[in-house]
Design an enzyme around this catalytic site. Structure first.
Site, PDB file in Angstrom:
ATOM      1  N   ASP A 118     -58.562  76.593  33.495  1.00  0.00           N
ATOM      2  CA  ASP A 118     -57.739  77.746  33.129  1.00  0.00           C
ATOM      3  C   ASP A 118     -56.524  77.902  34.046  1.00  0.00           C
ATOM      4  O   ASP A 118     -56.648  77.988  35.271  1.00  0.00           O
ATOM      5  CB  ASP A 118     -58.572  79.029  33.156  1.00  0.00           C
ATOM      6  N   HIS A 267     -62.934  72.795  30.730  1.00  0.00           N
ATOM      7  CA  HIS A 267     -63.679  73.083  29.513  1.00  0.00           C
ATOM      8  C   HIS A 267     -62.862  72.691  28.291  1.00  0.00           C
ATOM      9  O   HIS A 267     -61.648  72.480  28.358  1.00  0.00           O
ATOM     10  CB  HIS A 267     -64.104  74.553  29.445  1.00  0.00           C
ATOM     11  N   ARG A 284     -61.908  87.318  27.415  1.00  0.00           N
ATOM     12  CA  ARG A 284     -62.009  86.684  28.725  1.00  0.00           C
ATOM     13  C   ARG A 284     -61.449  87.569  29.826  1.00  0.00           C
ATOM     14  O   ARG A 284     -60.421  88.234  29.641  1.00  0.00           O
ATOM     15  CB  ARG A 284     -61.243  85.355  28.720  1.00  0.00           C
TER      16      ARG A 284
END
Length: 311
Positions: A118, A267, A284
């Site tokens: 991220d 991911h 999130r």
């Protein structure tokens, strides 16, 4: 399986590994209730050991998710480029298939369908992320995670020594941006780019593990190599981090939560839904991260973009 007796209730917290190198399921906990200090310590240790933790059947909303997240660190705003956060909860990022077509100019179910860590183009990428499912399709839409410490450890010693001294550029949008060039989102990125040079191998600030810190979603080139050399090295590393042995796959349902160490994982969002008329909505939160440091003790350097902080 690790079990911990709660001092407040007769409930037993259980942490059960689910794959060979990564992932554990957490049971015996209700996230509507305030966590005890013991639970926070045990979950933190489990996160660093297993890299991603999975919870099921958690009936919580935005406020409870933010409160849970804050027990583990400072919660940042939703995203450096997000302007679709719920107005009453600016910490929440909506991973909503109904928003992506408007944002990117094409039908999508996630920001990118490539392996990624991220917001790694930040000088201080998030330390951890917490993702909660609100609407999950009846089939498809799984997310996968990979253990970047295990991927590094699995390399030959000679290759590890070579990588320990390299740095790589991380750019928001990657080598091929996943949005239309004439979209509003493209113009937003161009006006305020995020670019950082990170060590190819970072040292985890808590565990001391060496982590292969590259990902195809954001890493664009190896500094100091020719384009062809850089592409060859990156492709080798991308193949390694996506090796099935280092991964775990999670099936979403309403109330499912994944909590991952963003400093040691990448991911992969689903790519099996584009032909289906379904809705997928997850929310999130992210925890403020530190500036990565390489094996040589040298920290990352920002090319464009400021540190991203929370409260």
């Amino acid at each position: 399986m690790t079990t911990i007796e709660s001092p407040r209730t007769t409930t037993t917290l259980a942490i059960t590994p689910v794959a060979g190198h990564i992932g554990a399921e957490v049971t015996g906990i209700d996230l509507r209730e305030e966590l005890t200090a013991t639970h926070v310590d045990e979950l933190t240790a489990a996160l660093h050991r297993h890299k991603v933790l999975f919870f099921r059947d958690q009936q919580i909303g935005h406020a409870e998710q933010i409160a849970f997240s804050r027990r583990f660190g400072a919660v940042t705003p939703s995203h450096p480029y997000d302007d679709d956060a719920p107005t009453e909860h600016p910490e929440i990022l909506a991973v909503d298939s109904r928003l992506y077509e408007k944002r990117f100019g094409r039908r999508k179910f996630s920001y990118t369908n490539q392996w990624h860590t991220d917001v790694s183009p930040l000088i201080n990428p998030p330390a951890a992320s917490i993702l909660r499912a609100e609407i999950a399709p009846e089939r498809g839409g799984d997310t996968q995670w990979t253990n970047l410490a295990a991927a590094y450890a699995g390399l030959p010693e000679s290759l590890r020594a070579f990588l320990d001294g390299l740095r790589a550029e991380h750019r928001f949008g990657g080598r091929i941006p996943p949005w239309d060039a004439d979209s509003d989102y493209a113009r937003k990125i161009a006006a305020s780019p995020l670019v950082t040079e990170h060590p190819v191998v970072r040292v985890h600030p808590v565990t001391g593990e060496r982590v292969l810190f590259v990902n195809p979603g954001f890493t664009t080139r190896i500094i100091g190599l020719t384009p062809s050399q850089s592409d060859a090295v990156l492709q080798l590393l991308f193949d390694e981090i996506s090796h099935p042995a280092y991964t775990v796959r999670f099936r979403w349902a309403k109330g499912s939560i994944a909590f991952w160490d963003n400093r040691a994982t990448a991911h992969l969002a689903p790519s099996d839904l584009d032909h289906l008329d379904v809705t997928r909505v997850l929310y999130r939160t992210t925890l403020e991260g530190d500036i990565p440091v390489g094996v040589d003790g040298v920290a990352s350097s920002s090319v464009a973009g400021a540190k991203f902080t929370g409260a």
